[in-house]
Design a protein around this motif. Sequence first.
Motif, PDB file in Angstrom:
ATOM      1  N   VAL A 182       0.667  -1.143   0.181  1.00 49.89           N
ATOM      2  CA  VAL A 182       0.061   0.210   0.196  1.00 49.89           C
ATOM      3  C   VAL A 182       0.529   1.263  -0.177  1.00 49.89           C
ATOM      4  O   VAL A 182       0.512   2.090  -0.706  1.00 49.89           O
ATOM      5  CB  VAL A 182      -0.938   0.251   1.405  1.00 49.89           C
ATOM      6  CG1 VAL A 182      -1.783   1.337   1.625  1.00 49.89           C
ATOM      7  CG2 VAL A 182      -1.655  -1.389   1.222  1.00 49.89           C
ATOM      8  N   LEU A 183       2.062   1.280   0.584  1.00 48.39           N
ATOM      9  CA  LEU A 183       2.638   2.693   1.156  1.00 48.39           C
ATOM     10  C   LEU A 183       3.333   2.741  -0.498  1.00 48.39           C
ATOM     11  O   LEU A 183       4.363   3.568  -0.346  1.00 48.39           O
ATOM     12  CB  LEU A 183       3.264   2.703   2.179  1.00 48.39           C
ATOM     13  CG  LEU A 183       3.087   2.190   3.431  1.00 48.39           C
ATOM     14  CD1 LEU A 183       4.172   2.033   4.821  1.00 48.39           C
ATOM     15  CD2 LEU A 183       1.963   3.951   3.436  1.00 48.39           C
ATOM     16  N   GLY A 184       4.013   1.229  -1.220  1.00 43.90           N
ATOM     17  CA  GLY A 184       4.628   1.262  -2.116  1.00 43.90           C
ATOM     18  C   GLY A 184       3.638   2.084  -3.385  1.00 43.90           C
ATOM     19  O   GLY A 184       4.445   3.126  -3.837  1.00 43.90           O
ATOM     20  N   ALA A 185       2.754   1.488  -3.223  1.00 45.50           N
ATOM     21  CA  ALA A 185       1.471   2.079  -4.364  1.00 45.50           C
ATOM     22  C   ALA A 185       1.642   3.785  -4.493  1.00 45.50           C
ATOM     23  O   ALA A 185       1.504   4.671  -4.719  1.00 45.50           O
ATOM     24  CB  ALA A 185       0.540   1.638  -4.316  1.00 45.50           C
ATOM     25  N   VAL A 186       1.303   4.234  -2.577  1.00 50.74           N
ATOM     26  CA  VAL A 186       1.088   6.637  -2.590  1.00 50.74           C
ATOM     27  C   VAL A 186       2.598   6.506  -2.915  1.00 50.74           C
ATOM     28  O   VAL A 186       1.531   8.076  -3.639  1.00 50.74           O
ATOM     29  CB  VAL A 186       0.863   6.000  -0.955  1.00 50.74           C
ATOM     30  CG1 VAL A 186       0.648   7.675  -0.851  1.00 50.74           C
ATOM     31  CG2 VAL A 186      -0.049   5.608  -0.745  1.00 50.74           C
ATOM     32  N   ALA A 187       4.217   6.116  -2.810  1.00 50.81           N
ATOM     33  CA  ALA A 187       4.628   7.023  -3.008  1.00 50.81           C
ATOM     34  C   ALA A 187       5.129   6.893  -4.586  1.00 50.81           C
ATOM     35  O   ALA A 187       5.594   7.929  -5.198  1.00 50.81           O
ATOM     36  CB  ALA A 187       6.105   5.885  -2.220  1.00 50.81           C
ATOM     37  N   GLN A 188       4.457   5.787  -4.929  1.00 48.29           N
ATOM     38  CA  GLN A 188       4.825   5.544  -6.965  1.00 48.29           C
ATOM     39  C   GLN A 188       3.914   6.747  -7.235  1.00 48.29           C
ATOM     40  O   GLN A 188       4.815   7.819  -8.246  1.00 48.29           O
ATOM     41  CB  GLN A 188       4.438   4.856  -7.204  1.00 48.29           C
ATOM     42  CG  GLN A 188       4.402   4.070  -8.691  1.00 48.29           C
ATOM     43  CD  GLN A 188       3.834   2.449  -9.408  1.00 48.29           C
ATOM     44  OE1 GLN A 188       3.142   2.195  -8.603  1.00 48.29           O
ATOM     45  NE2 GLN A 188       4.622   2.437 -10.551  1.00 48.29           N
ATOM     46  N   THR A 189       3.180   6.729  -7.186  1.00 48.64           N
ATOM     47  CA  THR A 189       2.015   8.259  -7.243  1.00 48.64           C
ATOM     48  C   THR A 189       2.586   9.247  -7.208  1.00 48.64           C
ATOM     49  O   THR A 189       2.176  10.265  -7.751  1.00 48.64           O
ATOM     50  CB  THR A 189       0.699   7.522  -6.452  1.00 48.64           C
ATOM     51  OG1 THR A 189      -0.044   6.589  -7.286  1.00 48.64           O
ATOM     52  CG2 THR A 189      -0.620   8.690  -7.368  1.00 48.64           C
ATOM     53  N   ILE A 190       2.937   9.558  -5.824  1.00 52.67           N
ATOM     54  CA  ILE A 190       3.398  11.253  -5.526  1.00 52.67           C
ATOM     55  C   ILE A 190       4.482  11.610  -6.812  1.00 52.67           C
ATOM     56  O   ILE A 190       4.727  13.248  -6.701  1.00 52.67           O
ATOM     57  CB  ILE A 190       4.050  11.635  -3.800  1.00 52.67           C
ATOM     58  CG1 ILE A 190       2.979  11.016  -3.017  1.00 52.67           C
ATOM     59  CG2 ILE A 190       4.119  12.186  -3.907  1.00 52.67           C
ATOM     60  CD1 ILE A 190       2.652  10.983  -1.595  1.00 52.67           C
ATOM     61  N   VAL A 191       5.591  10.885  -6.809  1.00 50.58           N
ATOM     62  CA  VAL A 191       6.640  11.068  -7.426  1.00 50.58           C
ATOM     63  C   VAL A 191       6.160  11.204  -8.593  1.00 50.58           C
ATOM     64  O   VAL A 191       6.621  11.844  -9.494  1.00 50.58           O
ATOM     65  CB  VAL A 191       7.840   9.316  -7.531  1.00 50.58           C
ATOM     66  CG1 VAL A 191       8.359   9.833  -8.302  1.00 50.58           C
ATOM     67  CG2 VAL A 191       7.761   9.708  -5.654  1.00 50.58           C
ATOM     68  N   ASN A 192       5.167  10.829  -9.100  1.00 50.92           N
ATOM     69  CA  ASN A 192       4.768  10.481 -10.739  1.00 50.92           C
ATOM     70  C   ASN A 192       3.955  11.388 -10.545  1.00 50.92           C
ATOM     71  O   ASN A 192       4.715  12.155 -11.559  1.00 50.92           O
ATOM     72  CB  ASN A 192       4.231   9.164 -11.456  1.00 50.92           C
ATOM     73  CG  ASN A 192       3.878   8.926 -12.671  1.00 50.92           C
ATOM     74  OD1 ASN A 192       4.413   8.698 -13.590  1.00 50.92           O
ATOM     75  ND2 ASN A 192       2.489   8.984 -12.779  1.00 50.92           N
ATOM     76  N   THR A 193       3.074  11.926 -10.219  1.00 53.00           N
ATOM     77  CA  THR A 193       2.061  13.245 -10.468  1.00 53.00           C
ATOM     78  C   THR A 193       3.609  14.569  -9.832  1.00 53.00           C
ATOM     79  O   THR A 193       3.333  15.593 -10.847  1.00 53.00           O
ATOM     80  CB  THR A 193       1.335  13.407  -9.364  1.00 53.00           C
ATOM     81  OG1 THR A 193       0.547  12.171  -9.318  1.00 53.00           O
ATOM     82  CG2 THR A 193       0.712  14.712  -8.999  1.00 53.00           C
ATOM     83  N   ALA A 194       3.859  13.841  -9.469  1.00 50.28           N
ATOM     84  CA  ALA A 194       4.840  15.721  -9.304  1.00 50.28           C
ATOM     85  C   ALA A 194       5.822  15.820 -10.544  1.00 50.28           C
ATOM     86  O   ALA A 194       5.919  16.800 -10.921  1.00 50.28           O
ATOM     87  CB  ALA A 194       5.792  15.025  -8.074  1.00 50.28           C
ATOM     88  N   LEU A 195       6.480  14.420 -11.044  1.00 51.84           N
ATOM     89  CA  LEU A 195       7.088  14.968 -12.150  1.00 51.84           C
ATOM     90  C   LEU A 195       7.411  14.944 -13.789  1.00 51.84           C
ATOM     91  O   LEU A 195       7.777  15.741 -14.806  1.00 51.84           O
ATOM     92  CB  LEU A 195       7.913  13.018 -12.527  1.00 51.84           C
ATOM     93  CG  LEU A 195       8.749  12.808 -11.478  1.00 51.84           C
ATOM     94  CD1 LEU A 195      10.001  11.739 -11.358  1.00 51.84           C
ATOM     95  CD2 LEU A 195      10.400  13.833 -11.295  1.00 51.84           C
ATOM     96  N   VAL A 196       5.217  14.526 -13.699  1.00 55.33           N
ATOM     97  CA  VAL A 196       5.076  15.151 -14.952  1.00 55.33           C
ATOM     98  C   VAL A 196       4.662  16.422 -14.943  1.00 55.33           C
ATOM     99  O   VAL A 196       4.249  17.146 -15.710  1.00 55.33           O
ATOM    100  CB  VAL A 196       3.270  13.913 -15.139  1.00 55.33           C
ATOM    101  CG1 VAL A 196       4.279  12.644 -15.359  1.00 55.33           C
ATOM    102  CG2 VAL A 196       2.204  14.185 -14.062  1.00 55.33           C
ATOM    103  N   TRP A 197       4.152  16.923 -13.516  1.00 53.89           N
ATOM    104  CA  TRP A 197       3.560  18.094 -14.082  1.00 53.89           C
ATOM    105  C   TRP A 197       5.396  19.308 -13.853  1.00 53.89           C
ATOM    106  O   TRP A 197       5.080  19.901 -14.898  1.00 53.89           O
ATOM    107  CB  TRP A 197       3.691  18.553 -12.136  1.00 53.89           C
ATOM    108  CG  TRP A 197       2.364  19.065 -11.748  1.00 53.89           C
ATOM    109  CD1 TRP A 197       1.018  17.938 -11.768  1.00 53.89           C
ATOM    110  CD2 TRP A 197       1.389  20.288 -11.396  1.00 53.89           C
ATOM    111  NE1 TRP A 197       0.409  18.021 -11.764  1.00 53.89           N
ATOM    112  CE2 TRP A 197      -0.073  19.728 -11.336  1.00 53.89           C
ATOM    113  CE3 TRP A 197       1.447  21.162 -11.522  1.00 53.89           C
ATOM    114  CZ2 TRP A 197      -1.167  20.246 -10.753  1.00 53.89           C
ATOM    115  CZ3 TRP A 197       0.144  22.468 -11.216  1.00 53.89           C
ATOM    116  CH2 TRP A 197      -0.824  22.028 -11.226  1.00 53.89           C
TER     117      TRP A 197
END
Length: 497
Positions: free
Chosen positions: A185-200
């Motif tokens: 679960v925590l891995g999935a949340v961390a993955q989303t945060i990093v991806n969202t920040a980078l595409v911005w």
Amino acid sequence: MSKSNKIVDFDSKDLGRKSVRSGMVNMGGQLLSVIIQLTSTVVLARIISPDSYGIIGMVMAVIIFAGLFRDLGLSTATIQRKEINSNQISVLFWVNAAVGLGLSVLLAFCSPLVVWFYGKPELLWVTVVLGINIFLSSLGAQHAALLNRHMQFVKFNVAKISSALTYFIVALIGALYGMEYWALVLGAVAQTIVNTALVWFFSGWIPGLPQRNTGSRDLIKYGLNLTGFEFVNYFSRNLDNVLIGKVIGAEVLGYYTRAYRLIMFPISNIRTPLAAVALPGLSSIQSEKLLFRSYYTQLLGILSVVTMPIAAFTFFAAEPIVLVVLGLDWLPVAPIMQWLAVAAFLQPVAGLFGVVLLALGLAKRHMHCGLISGIVLSLVFLISVNYGVEVLAMAYAISGYVLFIPIFLYASKNTGINLSDFYKGVWRAALASIISVIILSFIDFADYFDNIYLSVFIKAFEFIITYLAFILILPGGKTLLLMIVNRIRQSLLKPTS
């Protein structure tokens, strides 16, 4: 990104060169993602129990369903539209954000129902946290769409690879500390945060405040039709998980989800980058019927040459693959995976026509196809789950072949593409794959070796040599392979930015 209101598009005359470059960049990015994800699968499966994977499988059935409405098909609408401006995209961004937030709140309120349905109290907070993840993901939807629209796949893949690596690191640390399902679960949340920040960061686009009369209504209507497809398609892709978890149990669901992931993991990681190139490419030439048809047929040929032998080899070597990748405790996965391999033999190439419908703006017809398929497969799952997981996997595979022709005939009406175009694109790969499995079932030198790792390597080598030999023998096979090699060479000589 241009500071003007209008988003600048590339010329369709540059499509061939840009598609080759983008395709190779995407495939390279997918290869790195595959390495990271495969390493993650192998390592985590030896630390985290099947029951924990079953718990995540139960929650993901709900999360995926809620996630159908996160984007509302608006990312695809941004990619498909021939001309679009920043004001329109800003409206779509705020719609995505509002819907994502609403879904997160709704899942928090509904989490007790998930606990009641499955009878597992630990699902409560897992559902809440993964629900918040939907909102975090919605914030980057339009930024990722812009990167895809302009075929900026270097930046897109950097974001994807970085986030996948983040998932592995966070999940591994959690697993080593005995967190079991919480590590995932925590891995999935961390993955989303990093991806969202980078595409911005990579898109360079900042949304403005939403305005009225921007001409966004047609975009939203297109997206809603696509969401309708995703809604009905959900049941044919996730009802099996719900029913197995409810009727048979978490452990068997863990086996089934691992089997599905093992067979679809390499195939989806090949189909996804090709589809990502195909949608903006086909959308840019949607009014040029002959070029459109040629582009689809060539893409279909490339996809079939790669995905069909993967499915065939997985069917042929299911048991040793499971032993190498997952270990002895996961051996019940093998027979399930064989039937899923039968389904995966056709599914990726058949599903590519959905990209054609979306590129032509036929999202409503796309939804109708999903409705037909979803109803039939839901009935198949409801009946077959009572006879065990292997029967369910077998019924799933067979139903895909039964549905294919009538759905394709309906979907392709007045598109300029017909069933003969499909067979023309896939017959070489299909025949070579089937013949290779038959021959190696009788003549397999890997049987003489006791080492399971060496056995899998030899089986793979035998299959590749046999498959390529038959591709070259079949009419037009050599030309197809040379086309693929030439496209790779072109992309290497002219690297994309």
